[in-house]
Design a protein around this motif. Structure first.
Motif, short mmCIF file in Angstrom:
data_model
loop_
_atom_site.label_atom_id
_atom_site.label_comp_id
_atom_site.label_asym_id
_atom_site.label_seq_id
_atom_site.Cartn_x
_atom_site.Cartn_y
_atom_site.Cartn_z
N LEU A 55 44.31 16.55 83.02
CA LEU A 55 44.68 15.87 81.80
C LEU A 55 45.48 16.79 80.91
CD1 LEU A 55 41.45 13.89 81.07
CD2 LEU A 55 43.66 12.98 81.67
N THR A 56 46.27 17.64 81.51
CA THR A 56 47.16 18.47 80.74
C THR A 56 48.52 17.79 80.73
OG1 THR A 56 47.50 19.76 82.73
CG2 THR A 56 45.89 20.57 81.15
N TYR A 57 49.59 18.56 80.80
CA TYR A 57 50.89 17.94 80.72
C TYR A 57 51.09 16.96 81.85
CZ TYR A 57 52.08 21.30 77.22
OH TYR A 57 52.12 22.04 76.08
N GLY A 58 51.75 15.86 81.52
CA GLY A 58 52.07 14.91 82.56
C GLY A 58 52.98 15.55 83.57
N SER A 118 52.95 8.99 85.75
CA SER A 118 53.23 8.28 84.51
C SER A 118 53.58 6.83 84.77
CB SER A 118 54.37 8.95 83.75
OG SER A 118 55.51 9.01 84.59
N ASP A 139 49.38 6.43 84.06
CA ASP A 139 49.63 7.14 82.83
C ASP A 139 49.03 8.52 82.79
OD1 ASP A 139 51.10 5.10 81.68
OD2 ASP A 139 49.26 4.05 81.15
N GLY A 140 48.90 9.16 83.94
CA GLY A 140 48.53 10.56 83.95
C GLY A 140 47.06 10.80 83.79
N PRO A 195 57.27 12.63 79.68
CA PRO A 195 56.70 11.41 80.25
C PRO A 195 55.56 10.86 79.40
CG PRO A 195 56.88 13.15 81.90
CD PRO A 195 57.15 13.78 80.58
N ALA A 196 55.30 9.59 79.57
CA ALA A 196 54.21 8.96 78.84
C ALA A 196 52.88 9.63 79.15
CB ALA A 196 54.14 7.46 79.19
N GLY A 197 52.72 10.08 80.38
CA GLY A 197 51.49 10.77 80.74
C GLY A 197 51.28 12.04 79.95
N THR A 198 52.37 12.71 79.65
CA THR A 198 52.28 13.92 78.84
C THR A 198 51.84 13.58 77.42
OG1 THR A 198 54.02 14.97 80.14
CG2 THR A 198 53.60 15.89 77.96
N LYS A 215 50.09 11.05 76.58
CA LYS A 215 48.68 10.67 76.69
C LYS A 215 47.79 11.91 76.69
CE LYS A 215 45.61 7.93 79.60
NZ LYS A 215 45.54 7.04 80.77
N SER A 216 48.17 12.89 77.47
CA SER A 216 47.38 14.12 77.53
C SER A 216 47.34 14.83 76.18
CB SER A 216 47.95 15.06 78.59
OG SER A 216 47.86 14.47 79.87
N ARG A 217 48.47 14.91 75.53
CA ARG A 217 48.54 15.61 74.25
C ARG A 217 47.71 14.89 73.18
NH1 ARG A 217 55.03 17.19 74.03
NH2 ARG A 217 54.99 18.63 75.80
N PHE A 235 45.18 12.93 73.69
CA PHE A 235 43.77 13.12 74.03
C PHE A 235 43.31 14.50 73.63
CE2 PHE A 235 39.80 12.46 75.86
CZ PHE A 235 39.51 13.34 76.88
N ARG A 236 44.11 15.50 73.92
CA ARG A 236 43.74 16.87 73.57
C ARG A 236 43.65 17.02 72.06
NH1 ARG A 236 47.04 19.81 76.98
NH2 ARG A 236 48.75 19.63 75.51
#
Lengths: 336, 183
Positions: free
Chosen positions: A152-155, A160, A164-165, B156-159, B161-163, B165-166
């Protein structure tokens, strides 16, 4: 489903993000979990805290400034009808200039040598807030993640478009989107729109970035910022890369790596001059030194003060700058 | 949210046609988010005010150029972010509050508890990394989706999301929000 993953799903749901059905179903397993319920409640409590509100009179000042702007535009239009190129709301006969707001424009020609202070780095300030919160409880709640670290760090660009990572992976977890330059580790920042800056190249890196192919050479440029960042010309253009740093005693230390990182998702390793510890306490290579205020143990190289650099043990908290790295990591004073 | 998006689009269109009351409505609805982001960026109310005013001047000048490819909030966040970064690069340093007085979140409620919580939140916000704080603001202040925030931030959207959340986990820990109330 581990709590950390469920909490990530809760966070995404809280933000209205799409959550796969199977993750929603798995949330049921944590319906009565004390930590997850507390986390969910805490999300609402954060939202309930007011953000800084507008100072009195600011709205009026904004509208007054806009009114002046409009008057200036109208005056210019009347003075030079159909020949004046001005931006702003539609006014008959006025040609408009579209402002630059369509994209980030961070990088101007700095041949003049404009100096910029301080940082946009990725920093986790390890300092005191006075009465420190219950980091012990936080650490304890993370104990269950001491095995496979959560990705759950950088995507990493791998998920994605899928979940969504938030998907976990089997140990070890995938590293963030790192690049390395001169043994220093960086993470991607903003894409820079202006490619005409006359900044000097300071070297190159080999990286496939997030692509599946072989690593290619990418030119590195001096950053306009004085925060230790660099600019890399990658497949998507010129991008700012920020150093991965942590602070100890108000000094910034940057993550280093022994092996060149040639692809996103690669974990940094100890520099070759350090023999990998054979014990959990860092021996024989490292000795426990101080703990920061978040309770993270810092290890010094035997015979050297931590001011020259220090190590962090494997499998840190995923929120730690080390990001759950399964390897020991070495942090050197940030050079700017 | 979709209704708000439609309202924003309508206000932008009307503003671009010269209706200042529509523009003022836009300002009233969104200025808070702009100011809060700038305040968290600079840590200084004066700089945040300057940035907020500059943002809305740029928005006004560019109304005709807004083509609805993104939501107004997304566009506004991009403008706000760029204005803050530009001010930073031109020497407007990030203020480091030296004492409690400077940390007082201006304009907060009169109730002591809410004001105290706001001060604690802003102090905790400064403990976050700039990337995490920025992603959190995009979602929490401007209401952007992870995809839209990622498009502005260039990740990316996943990034995102991670940020986010963190950031939330850090804030919860820093503010002890995971403890039961009264415990």
């Amino acid at each position: 489903m581990r709590c950390i993953r469920n909490q990530a799903t809760l966070c995404a749901s809280h933000d209205g993000d799409h959550v796969p059905a199977h993750e929603l179903n798995e949330q049921g397993e944590h319906r009565d979990c004390r930590e997850c319920v507390a986390f969910s409640d805490a999300l609402d409590r954060i939202d309930a805290i007011p953000a800084p509100a507008l100072p009195d009179g600011l709205l009026d000042r904004i509208m007054a400034a806009v009114a002046l702007e409009r008057e200036a535009l109208d005056a210019a239009e009347h003075a030079h009808p159909q020949t004046h190129a001005a931006s702003g709301p539609s006014t008959p006969g006025v040609t408009r200039l579209v402002d630059w707001v369509s994209g980030p424009r961070m990088w101007r020609g700095i041949a003049a040598g404009a100096t910029v202070a301080a940082s946009l780095v990725a920093v986790l300030v390890i300092g005191s807030l006075g009465s420190r919160p219950q980091t012990a409880d936080l650490e304890t709640s993370e104990a269950e993640t001491s095995g496979p670290a959560m990705s759950l760090t950088y995507g990493s660009g791998r998920s994605s478009t899928k979940d969504d990572g938030a998907a976990s992976v089997q140990a070890p977890a995938k590293a963030p989107d790192y690049v390395s330059f001169q043994e220093r580790v960086f993470v991607p920042g903003s894409l820079l729109a202006d490619s005409t800056a006359a900044t000097p190249s300071i070297g190159s890196i080999m990286s496939a970035f997030g692509n599946a192919g072989s690593a290619v050479e990418a030119t590195v440029y001096r950053s306009p910022l004085t925060d230790g960042s660099i600019v890399v010309r990658g497949p998507d253009g010129y991008r700012l890369y920020s150093p991965v740093v942590r602070m100890l005693n108000s000094v910034r230390f940057q993550l280093t790596t022994g092996i060149p990182i040639e692809r996103f998702g690669t974990w940094p390793t100890l520099p070759a001059r350090f023999a990998p510890p054979t014990a959990a306490d860092g021996s024989p290579t490292f000795v426990p030194a101080v703990k920061d205020s978040l309770g993270v143990q810092v290890y010094a190289s035997a015979g050297q003060p931590v001011s020259m650099g220090f190590a962090i043990a494997p499998r840190s908290n995923v929120t730690d700058p080390a990001g759950g790295n399964p390897n020991w990591t070495w942090w050197a004073p940030l050079s700017q | 949210m979709s209704e708000r998006v439609r309202d924003d689009a309508s206000l932008v269109e009307t503003s671009a046609a010269g209706d200042m009351s529509a523009f003022e409505s836009l300002v009233r609805q969104h200025a808070g988010a702009v100011y809060a982001h700038a305040y968290r960026f600079f840590g200084d109310g004066g700089l945040a005010e300057d940035a907020t005013q500059e943002v809305w001047l740029k928005v006004f000048r560019s109304l005709d150029g807004f083509d609805n490819r993104s939501s107004f909030s997304t566009w506004l966040f991009r403008v706000t972010r760029n204005v803050c970064l530009d001010m930073f690069r031109t020497g407007r340093r990030v203020a480091t509050p030296a004492d409690q007085v400077l940390l007082e979140a201006p304009g907060t409620s009169d109730t002591a508890s809410e004001a105290g919580c706001s001060v604690d939140l802003e102090r905790a916000m400064r403990e976050l990394s700039p990337e995490d704080r920025e992603a959190f603001n995009a979602v929490a202040l401007f209401g952007l989706s992870y995809v839209d925030a990622g498009s502005v931030l260039g990740v990316p959207a996943g990034t995102v999301k991670s940020r986010v959340f963190r950031a939330r986990r850090s804030l919860i820990a820093l503010l002890s929000l995971d403890a039961k109330e009264g415990a």
